[in-house]
Design a protein around this motif. Structure first.
Motif, mmCIF file in Angstrom:
data_model
loop_
_atom_site.group_PDB
_atom_site.id
_atom_site.type_symbol
_atom_site.label_atom_id
_atom_site.label_comp_id
_atom_site.label_asym_id
_atom_site.label_seq_id
_atom_site.Cartn_x
_atom_site.Cartn_y
_atom_site.Cartn_z
ATOM 1 N N GLN A 194 0.828 -1.216 0.000
ATOM 2 C CA GLN A 194 0.000 0.000 0.000
ATOM 3 C C GLN A 194 0.856 1.257 0.000
ATOM 4 O O GLN A 194 0.539 2.233 -0.682
ATOM 5 C CB GLN A 194 -0.945 0.011 1.211
ATOM 6 C CG GLN A 194 -2.097 -0.969 1.127
ATOM 7 C CD GLN A 194 -2.973 -0.753 -0.094
ATOM 8 O OE1 GLN A 194 -3.070 0.339 -0.619
ATOM 9 N NE2 GLN A 194 -3.591 -1.801 -0.579
ATOM 10 N N LEU A 195 1.959 1.228 0.765
ATOM 11 C CA LEU A 195 2.857 2.389 0.807
ATOM 12 C C LEU A 195 3.413 2.690 -0.583
ATOM 13 O O LEU A 195 3.432 3.840 -1.023
ATOM 14 C CB LEU A 195 4.027 2.120 1.764
ATOM 15 C CG LEU A 195 3.771 2.362 3.239
ATOM 16 C CD1 LEU A 195 4.982 1.933 4.067
ATOM 17 C CD2 LEU A 195 3.493 3.846 3.487
ATOM 18 N N ILE A 196 3.836 1.610 -1.267
ATOM 19 C CA ILE A 196 4.392 1.799 -2.623
ATOM 20 C C ILE A 196 3.300 2.284 -3.581
ATOM 21 O O ILE A 196 3.547 3.132 -4.432
ATOM 22 C CB ILE A 196 5.071 0.509 -3.128
ATOM 23 C CG1 ILE A 196 6.223 0.139 -2.194
ATOM 24 C CG2 ILE A 196 5.612 0.686 -4.543
ATOM 25 C CD1 ILE A 196 6.722 -1.276 -2.331
ATOM 26 N N ALA A 197 2.076 1.737 -3.403
ATOM 27 C CA ALA A 197 0.961 2.161 -4.275
ATOM 28 C C ALA A 197 0.672 3.659 -4.079
ATOM 29 O O ALA A 197 0.456 4.390 -5.054
ATOM 30 C CB ALA A 197 -0.283 1.333 -3.971
ATOM 31 N N VAL A 198 0.695 4.121 -2.822
ATOM 32 C CA VAL A 198 0.457 5.549 -2.538
ATOM 33 C C VAL A 198 1.573 6.388 -3.152
ATOM 34 O O VAL A 198 1.323 7.411 -3.816
ATOM 35 C CB VAL A 198 0.367 5.786 -1.000
ATOM 36 C CG1 VAL A 198 0.360 7.273 -0.670
ATOM 37 C CG2 VAL A 198 -0.873 5.110 -0.434
ATOM 38 N N LEU A 199 2.815 5.915 -2.976
ATOM 39 C CA LEU A 199 3.979 6.623 -3.513
ATOM 40 C C LEU A 199 3.893 6.708 -5.046
ATOM 41 O O LEU A 199 4.188 7.747 -5.642
ATOM 42 C CB LEU A 199 5.243 5.855 -3.102
ATOM 43 C CG LEU A 199 6.514 6.669 -2.934
ATOM 44 C CD1 LEU A 199 6.371 7.664 -1.801
ATOM 45 C CD2 LEU A 199 7.692 5.733 -2.659
ATOM 46 N N ALA B 114 4.671 7.655 -11.043
ATOM 47 C CA ALA B 114 5.767 6.912 -11.663
ATOM 48 C C ALA B 114 5.319 5.489 -11.980
ATOM 49 O O ALA B 114 5.037 4.712 -11.062
ATOM 50 C CB ALA B 114 6.960 6.866 -10.716
ATOM 51 N N ILE B 115 5.248 5.169 -13.307
ATOM 52 C CA ILE B 115 4.771 3.843 -13.724
ATOM 53 C C ILE B 115 5.729 2.743 -13.239
ATOM 54 O O ILE B 115 5.295 1.673 -12.829
ATOM 55 C CB ILE B 115 4.652 3.754 -15.269
ATOM 56 C CG1 ILE B 115 3.733 4.864 -15.779
ATOM 57 C CG2 ILE B 115 4.111 2.408 -15.712
ATOM 58 C CD1 ILE B 115 3.741 5.023 -17.281
ATOM 59 N N TRP B 116 7.039 3.032 -13.278
ATOM 60 C CA TRP B 116 8.031 2.005 -12.909
ATOM 61 C C TRP B 116 7.915 1.577 -11.452
ATOM 62 O O TRP B 116 8.367 0.510 -11.066
ATOM 63 C CB TRP B 116 9.449 2.496 -13.218
ATOM 64 C CG TRP B 116 9.809 3.744 -12.455
ATOM 65 C CD1 TRP B 116 9.606 5.023 -12.863
ATOM 66 C CD2 TRP B 116 10.376 3.812 -11.143
ATOM 67 N NE1 TRP B 116 10.026 5.895 -11.892
ATOM 68 C CE2 TRP B 116 10.506 5.183 -10.818
ATOM 69 C CE3 TRP B 116 10.799 2.869 -10.204
ATOM 70 C CZ2 TRP B 116 11.022 5.624 -9.610
ATOM 71 C CZ3 TRP B 116 11.317 3.307 -8.998
ATOM 72 C CH2 TRP B 116 11.431 4.674 -8.707
ATOM 73 N N LEU B 117 7.300 2.427 -10.632
ATOM 74 C CA LEU B 117 7.176 2.111 -9.202
ATOM 75 C C LEU B 117 6.009 1.138 -9.013
ATOM 76 O O LEU B 117 5.048 1.421 -8.292
ATOM 77 C CB LEU B 117 6.927 3.414 -8.435
ATOM 78 C CG LEU B 117 7.473 3.500 -7.005
ATOM 79 C CD1 LEU B 117 8.958 3.301 -6.948
ATOM 80 C CD2 LEU B 117 7.117 4.843 -6.390
ATOM 81 N N ILE C 227 8.040 -3.939 -6.802
ATOM 82 C CA ILE C 227 8.897 -3.314 -5.779
ATOM 83 C C ILE C 227 8.731 -4.050 -4.439
ATOM 84 O O ILE C 227 9.703 -4.290 -3.729
ATOM 85 C CB ILE C 227 8.583 -1.800 -5.621
ATOM 86 C CG1 ILE C 227 8.664 -1.089 -6.979
ATOM 87 C CG2 ILE C 227 9.508 -1.142 -4.599
ATOM 88 C CD1 ILE C 227 10.029 -0.958 -7.592
ATOM 89 N N SER C 228 7.472 -4.461 -4.111
ATOM 90 C CA SER C 228 7.257 -5.213 -2.862
ATOM 91 C C SER C 228 8.081 -6.496 -2.872
ATOM 92 O O SER C 228 8.721 -6.843 -1.881
ATOM 93 C CB SER C 228 5.790 -5.600 -2.689
ATOM 94 O OG SER C 228 4.981 -4.483 -2.733
ATOM 95 N N ILE C 229 8.062 -7.205 -4.021
ATOM 96 C CA ILE C 229 8.818 -8.464 -4.132
ATOM 97 C C ILE C 229 10.314 -8.208 -3.915
ATOM 98 O O ILE C 229 10.968 -8.908 -3.147
ATOM 99 C CB ILE C 229 8.556 -9.137 -5.505
ATOM 100 C CG1 ILE C 229 7.120 -9.667 -5.553
ATOM 101 C CG2 ILE C 229 9.541 -10.264 -5.781
ATOM 102 C CD1 ILE C 229 6.673 -10.188 -6.886
#
Lengths: 239, 122
Positions: free
Chosen positions: A26-31, A37-40, A45-47
């Motif tokens: 969720q943190l990465i999704a919010v970021l 940023a599509i690459w994020l 990134i979680s993996i």
């Protein structure tokens, strides 16, 4: 008494692992939304972050996997939920079933033959060539066919994840670049090339993407299951 | 309070619908082992909605939420790459290059062909 303690320790560690994975995702999704940023990509990134943590803390994958059982248990209902967008576009889809099957048949035919031939020419290993020929199909079907055709199942699993992420990350911008702008065509292409991982990613773009991607996921899996044993035997005889 | 009760009912109703389709999918996969149970479940879920065995209006909000967050369920399986480091060291770059190239080919062929057919049909 000891088994109760063990059980509560397992429940606690499962809770930490599941809650930690969800929070990280969720943190990465919010970021990703904030930075646009599509690459994020939250899944990828979680993996990578979890792999880094496991290596750093010397925790085995089996340990992490057994503690994340709740997320694994939800995988099946999550795939079943993709039936909803499919239902919403069922009428349009049934009108175009001939072209959909034709396009996905051509896609599966080319995917199997190019992957098999290129791998045989570059690596020269039949088991890896079989594994890479099946990488665009959903994991349970690909693993079953790979086993049946003496392919390397570990590489099949790895290549499936790779194909999933390539299509999910690069698929939408690439398709836009080659002027494939219709959500139907984009959904179908990503479902055919990147199975459930791609479908999960494009489900966020639109309902039409989700519907056509789910459809491609099913139809491509069936077509590949039917034609790959004949094609691979034939191609192996030629090379 | 009524809105909360309605929401709770819809969530429970959706969970029931999804899990009954998961169970039916498992049953189909057991008797006809052609497709994995989740794909049978997906097809059954679509059909039950189409033939109005389940009410799509009750299910919509929960399923939309599920679809938005389903990516997290794939994370543990993806971490499994960690067990294939040796193979990746040996053939990694070639495997990545072939997967990358052939995925692009497939995306391009299916995308372009379908767009052309769809435009022709419309």
């Amino acid at each position: 008494m000891v088994s109760t303690e063990l059980l509560s320790a397992h429940i606690l560690s499962s809770f930490v692992v599941v809650a930690g994975t969800i929070t990280l995702f969720q943190l990465i999704a919010v970021l990703q939304r904030k930075l646009n940023a599509i690459w994020l990509q939250p899944m990828l990134i979680s993996i990578l972050v979890i792999i880094a943590i496991l290596l750093w803390q010397d925790i085995s994958f089996e340990n992490y996997f057994s503690n994340s059982w709740l997320l694994n248990a939800l995988l099946e209902p999550a795939v079943v939920a993709l039936g909803f967008p499919l239902y919403q576009h069922l009428e349009t889809i049934t009108k175009q079933w001939k072209s959909i099957i034709l396009v996905l048949f051509i896609g599966a035919f080319i995917a199997i033959s190019t992957s098999f031939v290129i791998t045989m020419l570059l690596i020269g290993d039949y088991t890896i060539a079989v594994a890479l020929s099946l990488k665009s199909v959903t994991t349970p079907i690909a693993i079953a066919i790979a086993g049946q055709l003496d392919g390397n199942t570990a590489i099949t699993a790895f290549a499936i994840i790779l194909a999933g992420f390539f299509g999910a990350l690069v698929g939408p911008p690439w398709l836009k670049f080659i002027k494939v702008k219709s959500p139907k065509a984009q959904g179908l292409a990503i479902g055919a090339a990147s199975h459930a991982i791609g479908t999960a990613t494009v489900s966020n773009i639109s309902y039409e993407h989700a519907a056509y991607s789910s459809l491609a996921l099913i139809v491509s899996a069936v077509i590949t299951a039917l034609i790959s044993p004949f094609m691979i035997t034939f191609l192996a005889g030629l090379i | 309070m009524i809105a909360f009760k309605k929401k709770t009912f819809k969530v429970l109703y959706s969970i029931f619908a999804l899990f009954s389709c998961v169970a039916l999918g498992k049953l189909c996969s057991y008797f006809v082992p052609v497709l994995p149970s989740s794909l049978y479940g997906l097809i059954i879920f679509t059909l039950t909605l189409h033939f109005r065995l389940f009410n799509a209006d009750h299910i919509k909000s929960t399923v939309v939420w599920c679809l938005k967050h389903m990516g997290v369920c794939f994370v543990p399986a993806g971490v499994g790459i960690i067990n294939h480091f040796e193979l990746i060291k040996q053939f990694g770059l070639t495997i990545i290059a072939i997967t990358f190239a052939t995925t692009f080919i497939l995306l391009t062929i299916v995308g372009l062909h379908y767009q052309r057919y769809a435009v022709d049909e419309e």
